[in-house]
Design a protein around this motif. Structure first.
Motif, short mmCIF file in Angstrom:
data_model
loop_
_atom_site.label_atom_id
_atom_site.label_comp_id
_atom_site.label_asym_id
_atom_site.label_seq_id
_atom_site.Cartn_x
_atom_site.Cartn_y
_atom_site.Cartn_z
N GLU A 1 0.83 -1.20 0.00
CA GLU A 1 0.00 0.00 0.00
C GLU A 1 0.86 1.25 0.00
OE1 GLU A 1 -3.35 0.35 -0.25
OE2 GLU A 1 -3.30 -1.79 -0.71
N LEU A 2 1.96 1.20 0.76
CA LEU A 2 2.90 2.33 0.81
C LEU A 2 3.57 2.51 -0.55
CD1 LEU A 2 4.57 4.42 2.45
CD2 LEU A 2 6.12 2.55 3.03
N ALA A 3 3.94 1.42 -1.19
CA ALA A 3 4.65 1.49 -2.47
C ALA A 3 3.80 2.12 -3.55
CB ALA A 3 5.10 0.09 -2.88
N LYS A 4 2.47 1.97 -3.48
CA LYS A 4 1.59 2.58 -4.47
C LYS A 4 1.70 4.11 -4.43
CE LYS A 4 -1.89 -1.12 -4.43
NZ LYS A 4 -3.29 -1.47 -4.07
N LYS A 5 1.82 4.68 -3.24
CA LYS A 5 1.94 6.13 -3.09
C LYS A 5 3.28 6.64 -3.61
CE LYS A 5 -0.95 6.14 1.07
NZ LYS A 5 -1.02 6.50 2.52
N LEU A 6 4.29 5.77 -3.57
CA LEU A 6 5.64 6.18 -3.96
C LEU A 6 5.94 5.90 -5.43
CD1 LEU A 6 7.59 4.76 -0.88
CD2 LEU A 6 6.84 7.11 -1.25
N ASN A 7 5.03 5.22 -6.12
CA ASN A 7 5.27 4.82 -7.51
C ASN A 7 6.56 4.03 -7.65
OD1 ASN A 7 2.92 6.13 -8.54
ND2 ASN A 7 3.99 8.10 -8.42
N ALA A 8 6.80 3.14 -6.69
CA ALA A 8 8.01 2.31 -6.72
C ALA A 8 7.97 1.39 -7.94
CB ALA A 8 8.12 1.49 -5.44
N LYS A 9 9.11 1.30 -8.65
CA LYS A 9 9.16 0.54 -9.90
C LYS A 9 9.19 -0.96 -9.65
CE LYS A 9 11.57 4.23 -12.41
NZ LYS A 9 12.81 4.60 -13.14
N GLN A 10 10.05 -1.41 -8.73
CA GLN A 10 10.19 -2.84 -8.48
C GLN A 10 10.43 -3.07 -7.00
OE1 GLN A 10 13.65 -4.74 -10.19
NE2 GLN A 10 12.63 -6.72 -10.33
N VAL A 11 9.54 -3.81 -6.36
CA VAL A 11 9.65 -4.12 -4.93
C VAL A 11 9.68 -5.62 -4.76
CG1 VAL A 11 8.65 -3.84 -2.64
CG2 VAL A 11 8.40 -2.01 -4.33
N THR A 12 10.68 -6.12 -4.01
CA THR A 12 10.83 -7.55 -3.74
C THR A 12 10.84 -7.76 -2.23
OG1 THR A 12 12.13 -7.83 -5.77
CG2 THR A 12 12.30 -9.57 -4.11
N PHE A 13 10.12 -8.77 -1.76
CA PHE A 13 10.02 -9.06 -0.32
C PHE A 13 10.78 -10.34 0.01
CE2 PHE A 13 6.28 -6.68 -1.60
CZ PHE A 13 6.17 -5.70 -0.62
N ILE A 14 11.62 -10.28 1.04
CA ILE A 14 12.38 -11.46 1.48
C ILE A 14 12.31 -11.57 2.99
CG2 ILE A 14 14.65 -12.58 1.51
CD1 ILE A 14 15.40 -11.04 -0.98
N PRO A 15 11.81 -12.69 3.54
CA PRO A 15 11.83 -12.90 4.99
C PRO A 15 13.20 -13.43 5.42
CG PRO A 15 10.77 -14.75 3.94
CD PRO A 15 11.16 -13.79 2.83
#
Length: 413
Positions: A163-177
């Motif tokens: 949801e935060l990334a939508k406001k920032l127009n982030a191009k590529q976000v990857t999640f790693i635990p």
């Protein structure tokens, strides 16, 4: 072998320095004397564990307080790629340190404590990474060992950050635990999170695609030095030395010299005493033009069919880095590449709240670490691209005219 420069950021005590230490330790990128020094510094611990954060927290005050204060740089490489790690402080009073460290990075690792989720400092550092145009963001959900390696906890954090990334127009976000302390999913796959099928952090860093991060469309060549030998055998030699910051130059290209607007063609390109038919960013070369034109340090050579903005009226996002306040009407030196010009602050359009993303208008001054949109008037025209299109030709700094200290970082618009 290409080079990836990345920054680690996030909230205080999320484990940034420990993560870097684990990355270096498990990838066997620590020299023997460095390891011995860290082991000696860690010997006071009763459990005998090595404090991996000491590999990056080099200042005495950092070791005493257990926090990162200044930006730390570490270099390592694997068979796949070379890396420069930038360890940025998490405290809000060191925002300028993070901006300085992140300005040349291609990737940002935003650490999130699995127990706390997305917090204000996560939002602030994500905003700064977005403002600086960093194309790749890795959300490292750390300390998964403290939440029993729960998939639900990880999924909820992914939803929050998306949801935060939508406001920032982030191009590529990857999640790693991961667990930096125990090494889960940092270099080696975790046996405790069989539900995660993605790459480890090191595997992602080795394979993330970087070719599209360099602007090869807009050819830009800031002139650093004019070579004009005063010897009889080289009296016809005139070359312009500098680094191609973006784009591609080829022999025969029609070029324009800014801000004068004079035109010519590329007659030859020298690269380490070799003559090339073409050169591209980020090569350092000597350009020869077909015509004798008045060119000096600070001029910008561009391809005639792809020209930047040339203006004395500048709008920019500014991160203020000085303890002395910036006020409307203040005068500074603006440096853009090799070009310098005096300028005056005409207006502060709004100040940006880095925690809530709210814009406050009617601001007359800025304090240390404030971020705002400002309007500047320069004494001479400058040739630039919008930062969102071309990071290298869209960045600039403000310099105090009396102390010669860099007081502001600009992202031109």
């Amino acid at each position: 072998m290409d080079l990836l420069r990345f920054i680690t950021c996030g909230s205080v005590d999320d484990g940034k320095s420990t993560l870097i230490g684990r990355l270096l330790y498990d990838s066997k990128s620590i020299l023997a004397d460095q390891l011995e020094a860290v082991e000696r510094a860690s010997k006071h611990k009763n459990d005998g564990e090595i404090d991996l954060a000491l590999l990056t927290d080099g200042l005495r005050s950092e070791r005493e307080q257990g926090i990162t204060i200044d930006v730390a740089y570490r270099y390592f490489q694997t068979p796949a790629r070379k890396f420069i790690i930038v360890d940025a402080p998490g405290h809000i009073q060191y925002t300028r340190n993070m901006v300085t460290g992140a300005s040349n990075c291609q990737l940002a690792i935003v650490l999130v404590d699995a127990r706390n989720g997305v917090v204000e400092q996560t939002r602030r550092h994500s905003l700064i990474a977005s403002m600086l145009g960093i194309p790749h963001i890795v959300v490292a959900v750390n300390k998964m060992d403290l939440v029993d390696y729960s998939e639900d906890v990880f999924s909820n954090i992914c939803i929050q950050y998306a949801e935060l990334a939508k406001k920032l127009n982030a191009k590529q976000v990857t999640f790693i635990p991961m667990s930096a302390l125990n090494g889960d999913n940092v270099v080696d796959p975790s046996q405790n999170m069989s539900w995660y099928e993605g790459p480890t952090l090191l595997n992602y860093l080795e394979t993330v695609e970087l070719d599209h991060d360099v602007n090869l469309t807009d050819a830009r060549f800031p002139v650093q030095y004019v070579i004009r030998p005063q010897t009889p055998d080289l009296h016809d030699y005139r070359g312009y030395a500098g680094k191609i910051t973006s784009g591609i130059f080829r022999k025969g290209d029609s070029v324009t010299v800014l801000p004068s607007g004079e035109t010519s063609t590329v007659e030859a390109i020298e690269f380490f005493e070799e003559v090339k038919d073409e050169a591209f960013a980020p090569m350092s070369v000597i350009l020869h033009l077909a015509d004798d034109i008045d060119i000096s340090r600070g001029n910008l050579i561009v391809k005639s069919d792809s020209q930047p903005v040339v203006s004395q009226n500048i709008e920019a996002l500014l991160c203020w880095m000085d303890t002395k306040e910036l006020k409307v009407g203040s005068k500074y030196t603006l440096q853009h590449g090799t070009f310098r010009s005096r300028c005056v602050v005409r207006d502060i359009a709004y100040q940006l709240n880095v925690n809530t993303y709210e814009e406050t208008e009617g601001v007359e001054s800025l304090k240390l670490n404030d971020i705002a949109r400002v309007v500047l008037k320069t004494a001479q025209p400058i040739s630039f691209d919008p930062y969102s299109r071309n990071r290298v030709n869209g960045g600039a700094i403000l310099i105090d005219e009396t102390s010669n200290v860099t007081v502001g970082a600009l992202m031109l618009m």
